[in-house]
Motif scaffolding. Structure first.
Motif, PDB file in Angstrom:
ATOM      1  N   THR A 131       0.830  -1.207   0.000  1.00 43.36           N
ATOM      2  CA  THR A 131       0.000   0.000   0.000  1.00 43.36           C
ATOM      3  C   THR A 131       0.863   1.255   0.000  1.00 43.36           C
ATOM      4  OG1 THR A 131      -1.759  -1.167   1.185  1.00 43.36           O
ATOM      5  CG2 THR A 131      -1.801   1.236   1.258  1.00 43.36           C
ATOM      6  N   ARG A 132       1.901   1.256   0.815  1.00 42.03           N
ATOM      7  CA  ARG A 132       2.819   2.392   0.874  1.00 42.03           C
ATOM      8  C   ARG A 132       3.530   2.570  -0.463  1.00 42.03           C
ATOM      9  NH1 ARG A 132       4.528   7.329   2.267  1.00 42.03           N
ATOM     10  NH2 ARG A 132       6.768   7.453   2.683  1.00 42.03           N
ATOM     11  N   ALA A 133       3.986   1.476  -1.060  1.00 43.42           N
ATOM     12  CA  ALA A 133       4.675   1.555  -2.346  1.00 43.42           C
ATOM     13  C   ALA A 133       3.757   2.141  -3.423  1.00 43.42           C
ATOM     14  CB  ALA A 133       5.173   0.176  -2.767  1.00 43.42           C
ATOM     15  N   GLN A 134       2.512   1.718  -3.429  1.00 48.51           N
ATOM     16  CA  GLN A 134       1.583   2.227  -4.444  1.00 48.51           C
ATOM     17  C   GLN A 134       1.283   3.703  -4.227  1.00 48.51           C
ATOM     18  OE1 GLN A 134      -1.529  -0.814  -4.055  1.00 48.51           O
ATOM     19  NE2 GLN A 134      -0.790  -1.783  -5.944  1.00 48.51           N
ATOM     20  N   ALA A 135       1.222   4.137  -2.975  1.00 50.45           N
ATOM     21  CA  ALA A 135       1.029   5.563  -2.701  1.00 50.45           C
ATOM     22  C   ALA A 135       2.224   6.376  -3.194  1.00 50.45           C
ATOM     23  CB  ALA A 135       0.820   5.782  -1.204  1.00 50.45           C
TER      24      ALA A 135
END
Length: 413
Positions: free
Chosen positions: A50-54
């Motif tokens: 999720t952090r990577a996609q953000a």
């Protein structure tokens, strides 16, 4: 490099009792310190995606390509190796990840896959990068910049560009580093466990060092203790006498003798997270010169710690240490005698990670970053001293994983 230096060190004669203790040590009394250690959870791994996609959205990146290594394990759980047969992951800006692997490797790769992901396989006569290019087209990602994790090999990037000639290839550092540089409490707990194992192994090994022992024999003791304590040995660099003046050692024969400096640089992994701790002491009585340099290095560690504050550029930690050493007559800068290497490096799943505590590094220190603190002093032709303890940044400043030693006479407390 540390392991390579060890491999070339000669093994002089040591009395049979000492050889036996080094080759088959009695590990009675050592217990596994990692039994209660919690592995990285599925929830945390999902949070990484999720952090990577953000970060992809924030940086205008459509997807990130990752080969086997610590970054692949970090995001997907997959523990695999690199060969001419490509296994890779694609993290798209939206939706589940893609895993590409040879057909006959799929069952093995799935054994460590720890996230929800689509798995596509390729046969021996196929091009895996064409498979990845097809995924980009299906997901309508081919028109967006493709981030490449910094260790991906050239042939993979080149073949991807051939399959997608209009694609814009960019660095994935804003995404991968943006995630990995900031450690979570779970990661810090694993690094703490690794440090605890290394310190316990040091304390067990230290009183068993005997006159006439070689670096390989001392390293054997250290590694045996580390395994019994629950760690996977990563390296055990032992430098004796003049060899300690060269940070990664010498191929010259070395044995423990009275009045000789012994520099030990050792580390292990626990659940994939590393420790890196160095200690320097003298076998027998230390000279005045050895004590003076040891004290200066110990002070250098405290100077580095005081400079490591939230928001400070990472390079200013190195600058602070060099100002102190230059005032003591060393250097200037990286010149010898003095400190010829950076003050510290990032650490986590890899022993050396971005960013470094080195002159010119402008990245501001932030809570969750983890570093080594190792401002050695090296005097060619004589000896060297390195004390190394790792720390993690908190909102209140740096916190040690291992406490620095107080004295050359009590290097392990």
């Amino acid at each position: 490099m540390r392991q390579a230096m060890l491999a070339g060190i000669a093994l002089p004669f040591l009395g049979s009792a000492g050889v036996l203790r080094a080759a088959a040590p009695d590990l009675t009394g050592l217990d596994d310190l990692t039994k209660a250690v919690a592995p990285i959870s599925a929830t945390e791994r999902l949070a990484r995606i999720t952090r990577a996609q953000a970060l992809m959205k924030a940086n205008g990146i459509g997807a990130v390509l990752i080969e086997p290594g610590s970054s692949l394990t970090y995001f997907t759980g997959i523990s695999w190796w690199r060969s001419e047969r490509l296994t890779a992951a694609v993290l798209p800006v939206e939706g589940p990840a893609l895993i590409v692997t040879p057909f006959f490797e799929e069952p093995s790769v799935r054994q460590t896959l720890a996230i929800t992901a689509e798995v596509r396989v390729w046969q021996e006569d196929a091009d895996p990068l064409a498979l990845i290019a097809g995924f980009f087209k299906e997901r309508k990602l081919a028109g967006l910049p493709i981030g490449i994790e910094e260790t991906v090999r050239y042939f993979a990037v080149n073949n991807l560009q051939r399959a997608l000639p209009d694609a814009r290839i960019v660095s994935a550092n804003p995404v991968v580093r943006g995630c990995r540089m900031i450690k979570t409490p779970a990661e810090i707990a694993l690094m703490q466990a690794a440090s605890d194992v290394t310190i316990a192994a040091y304390r067990w090994t230290y009183p068993r060092i005997e006159k006439g022992m070689t670096p390989a024999q001392i390293g054997g003791l250290m590694n045996a203790a580390t395994r019994k304590l629950g760690g996977d040995p990563e390296f055990a660099l032992i430098l004796i006498g003049e060899a300690a003046a060269y940070p990664h050692g010498s191929n010259a024969p070395q044995i423990v003798a009275d009045g000789q400096v012994v520099l030990m640089d050792c580390g292990c992994t626990v659940q994939g997270y590393q420790s890196d701790i160095s200690r320097t002491f003298v076998y027998g009585a230390a000279s005045g010169a050895q004590r003076k340099v040891w004290g200066q290095v110990a002070r250098g560690q405290q100077v580095a710690r005081a400079a490591a504050q939230i928001g400070a550029p990472a390079g200013t930690v190195d600058d602070a240490v060099r100002r102190y050493y230059e005032a003591e007559g060393y250097g200037p800068g990286y010149a010898l005698p003095g400190l010829s290497h950076r003050t510290g490096h990032g650490i986590g799943m890899d022993g050396h990670e971005p960013v470094n505590l080195v002159h010119g590094e402008t990245t501001p220190l932030a809570a969750g970053m983890c570093f080594s603190n190792e401002p050695g002093i090296y005097i060619p032709g004589a000896f060297g001293v390195r004390l190394e303890d790792c720390f993690h940044m908190t909102d209140a400043g740096p916190a040690w994983f291992s406490e620095p030693p107080k004295s050359i006479d009590t290097p392990f407390g």
